[in-house]
Each structure stands twice: as structure tokens, then as C-alpha cells.
Design a protein around this motif. Sequence first.
Motif, mmCIF file in Angstrom:
data_model
loop_
_atom_site.group_PDB
_atom_site.id
_atom_site.type_symbol
_atom_site.label_atom_id
_atom_site.label_comp_id
_atom_site.label_asym_id
_atom_site.label_seq_id
_atom_site.Cartn_x
_atom_site.Cartn_y
_atom_site.Cartn_z
ATOM 1 N N GLY A 54 49.435 56.915 36.419
ATOM 2 C CA GLY A 54 50.768 56.637 35.938
ATOM 3 C C GLY A 54 51.016 55.180 35.598
ATOM 4 N N SER A 55 50.223 54.309 36.195
ATOM 5 C CA SER A 55 50.356 52.875 35.930
ATOM 6 C C SER A 55 49.002 52.304 35.547
ATOM 7 C CB SER A 55 50.875 52.147 37.172
ATOM 8 O OG SER A 55 52.184 52.558 37.487
ATOM 9 N N THR A 56 49.025 51.453 34.540
ATOM 10 C CA THR A 56 47.817 50.749 34.127
ATOM 11 C C THR A 56 48.165 49.286 33.896
ATOM 12 O OG1 THR A 56 48.197 51.303 31.802
ATOM 13 C CG2 THR A 56 46.730 52.764 33.046
ATOM 14 N N SER A 57 47.143 48.465 33.929
ATOM 15 C CA SER A 57 47.309 47.042 33.701
ATOM 16 C C SER A 57 46.082 46.532 32.963
ATOM 17 C CB SER A 57 47.464 46.315 35.043
ATOM 18 O OG SER A 57 47.570 44.923 34.857
ATOM 19 N N TYR A 58 46.300 45.595 32.047
ATOM 20 C CA TYR A 58 45.201 45.074 31.237
ATOM 21 C C TYR A 58 45.267 43.553 31.161
ATOM 22 C CZ TYR A 58 44.733 49.881 29.607
ATOM 23 O OH TYR A 58 44.557 51.235 29.540
ATOM 24 N N GLN B 108 31.856 39.954 33.946
ATOM 25 C CA GLN B 108 31.355 38.597 34.155
ATOM 26 C C GLN B 108 30.364 38.257 33.050
ATOM 27 O OE1 GLN B 108 29.624 37.776 38.016
ATOM 28 N NE2 GLN B 108 30.010 35.594 37.774
ATOM 29 N N ALA B 109 30.722 37.252 32.283
ATOM 30 C CA ALA B 109 29.859 36.763 31.222
ATOM 31 C C ALA B 109 28.943 35.677 31.782
ATOM 32 C CB ALA B 109 30.695 36.216 30.080
ATOM 33 N N PRO B 110 27.814 35.415 31.138
ATOM 34 C CA PRO B 110 26.895 34.390 31.626
ATOM 35 C C PRO B 110 27.583 33.043 31.761
ATOM 36 C CG PRO B 110 25.845 35.718 29.930
ATOM 37 C CD PRO B 110 27.291 36.131 29.958
ATOM 38 N N GLY B 111 27.423 32.419 32.901
ATOM 39 C CA GLY B 111 27.983 31.104 33.122
ATOM 40 C C GLY B 111 29.473 31.081 33.386
ATOM 41 N N LYS B 112 30.079 32.254 33.496
ATOM 42 C CA LYS B 112 31.526 32.318 33.720
ATOM 43 C C LYS B 112 31.829 33.082 35.001
ATOM 44 C CE LYS B 112 32.913 32.017 28.867
ATOM 45 N NZ LYS B 112 33.759 32.624 27.797
ATOM 46 N N GLU B 113 33.040 32.893 35.486
ATOM 47 C CA GLU B 113 33.465 33.623 36.664
ATOM 48 C C GLU B 113 33.830 35.057 36.290
ATOM 49 O OE1 GLU B 113 35.317 29.938 39.309
ATOM 50 O OE2 GLU B 113 36.603 31.590 38.652
ATOM 51 N N ARG B 114 33.762 35.918 37.276
ATOM 52 C CA ARG B 114 34.180 37.295 37.065
ATOM 53 C C ARG B 114 35.676 37.338 36.761
ATOM 54 N NH1 ARG B 114 32.653 40.887 41.939
ATOM 55 N NH2 ARG B 114 34.440 39.804 42.871
ATOM 56 N N GLU B 115 36.055 38.181 35.820
ATOM 57 C CA GLU B 115 37.458 38.267 35.442
ATOM 58 C C GLU B 115 37.933 39.714 35.399
ATOM 59 O OE1 GLU B 115 38.113 36.683 31.533
ATOM 60 O OE2 GLU B 115 36.823 38.156 30.558
ATOM 61 N N PHE B 116 39.199 39.884 35.662
ATOM 62 C CA PHE B 116 39.846 41.185 35.634
ATOM 63 C C PHE B 116 39.926 41.703 34.204
ATOM 64 C CE2 PHE B 116 42.790 44.473 36.651
ATOM 65 C CZ PHE B 116 43.764 44.457 35.664
ATOM 66 N N VAL B 117 39.699 42.993 34.035
ATOM 67 C CA VAL B 117 39.811 43.623 32.724
ATOM 68 C C VAL B 117 40.952 44.644 32.694
ATOM 69 C CG1 VAL B 117 38.674 45.090 31.008
ATOM 70 C CG2 VAL B 117 37.366 43.307 32.209
ATOM 71 N N ALA B 118 40.930 45.599 33.631
ATOM 72 C CA ALA B 118 41.940 46.662 33.606
ATOM 73 C C ALA B 118 42.005 47.337 34.967
ATOM 74 C CB ALA B 118 41.606 47.694 32.535
ATOM 75 N N ALA B 119 43.142 47.962 35.238
ATOM 76 C CA ALA B 119 43.325 48.697 36.483
ATOM 77 C C ALA B 119 44.154 49.944 36.219
ATOM 78 C CB ALA B 119 44.015 47.823 37.532
ATOM 79 N N SER C 56 46.853 52.022 46.798
ATOM 80 C CA SER C 56 47.177 52.713 45.549
ATOM 81 C C SER C 56 47.493 51.746 44.409
ATOM 82 C CB SER C 56 48.355 53.658 45.773
ATOM 83 O OG SER C 56 49.487 52.937 46.218
ATOM 84 N N TRP C 57 47.888 50.538 44.745
ATOM 85 C CA TRP C 57 48.074 49.509 43.716
ATOM 86 C C TRP C 57 47.822 48.168 44.352
ATOM 87 C CZ3 TRP C 57 47.596 50.107 38.875
ATOM 88 C CH2 TRP C 57 47.986 49.113 37.972
ATOM 89 N N VAL C 58 47.056 47.328 43.692
ATOM 90 C CA VAL C 58 46.593 46.099 44.315
ATOM 91 C C VAL C 58 46.628 44.941 43.333
ATOM 92 C CG1 VAL C 58 45.085 47.274 45.973
ATOM 93 C CG2 VAL C 58 44.193 46.652 43.721
ATOM 94 N N THR C 59 46.557 43.749 43.875
ATOM 95 C CA THR C 59 46.375 42.572 43.044
ATOM 96 C C THR C 59 44.894 42.434 42.709
ATOM 97 O OG1 THR C 59 46.103 41.163 44.980
ATOM 98 C CG2 THR C 59 48.341 41.454 44.145
ATOM 99 N N GLU C 60 44.587 41.480 41.867
ATOM 100 C CA GLU C 60 43.222 41.356 41.373
ATOM 101 C C GLU C 60 42.214 40.991 42.454
ATOM 102 O OE1 GLU C 60 44.807 39.784 37.022
ATOM 103 O OE2 GLU C 60 43.158 38.741 38.019
#
Length: 122
Positions: A56-60, A39-50, A102-106
Motif C-alpha cells: 500500500g505504500s512505496t517510496s523511491y 552500490q556503485a564502484p567507489g560509492k556508498e550504498r544508497e537507497f533505491v525503493a521500499a 512494517s515501515w522503516v527508515t533507510e
Amino acid sequence: QVQLVESGGGLVQAGGSLRLSCAASGRPFGTYAMGWFRQAPGKEREFVAAISPFGGSTSYADAVKGRFTISRDNAKNTVYLQMNSLKPEDTAVYYCARGRRSWVTEDEYDYWGQGTQVTVSS
């Protein structure tokens, strides 16, 4: 009770690297997806990676693909975020979070750390 504690943030020049760590208490760590958000100043929290329970699985997020790498060490109950080629726009508070399964949405993370500040100077 699950507790997540981030570390490794700091001030770095553009083009530099940082490695964030997130130590988790509570078991079983190796059953759940883990994620990083920012979360940057003045911005909403955002997904980075999972990352899935055994890596075995990653997401960016598109903004960090090719520059950031998420990993985990289940023996140490720790998840990492290696950040390379940092840009000023990467400046934010970075949070780790535990997914509900074990795996989820944001929007399916239920435990959060307190955050660690990353500042990238130009």
C-alpha cells in the motif's frame, strides 16, 4: 533465519529494462517492509525503493522516480524491482533488504541479500 536471494541482473543498453527479483526465506514475509539498495564502484550504498507489507505504500529515491517500480508477491515471498529507461549511472550492485518492521527508515534494515550486478552500457 532469513535469507534473501536476488536475481535478474545483467548487462543492458541505455534505455533498456531489467526486472530484479528477491526471493526470501523465513516467515512471516508479509509482515515486514522490503527495500532495494544499490552500490556503485567507489560509492556508498544508497537507497533505491521500499514497499510496505501489502504494497500500500512505496517510496523511491529521486534518481529513480518514474523509472523504477517496486512490487511484491507475498504468496511467493518475493519482491521485485522493475527498472525501465535505464541509464549508465544506474550501474551498480543491487541489494534487497528486509526492514525491521512494517515501515522503516533507510537505516532500519536488518537482513540483506548478496546482491546482483546491473550494468548499463551507453
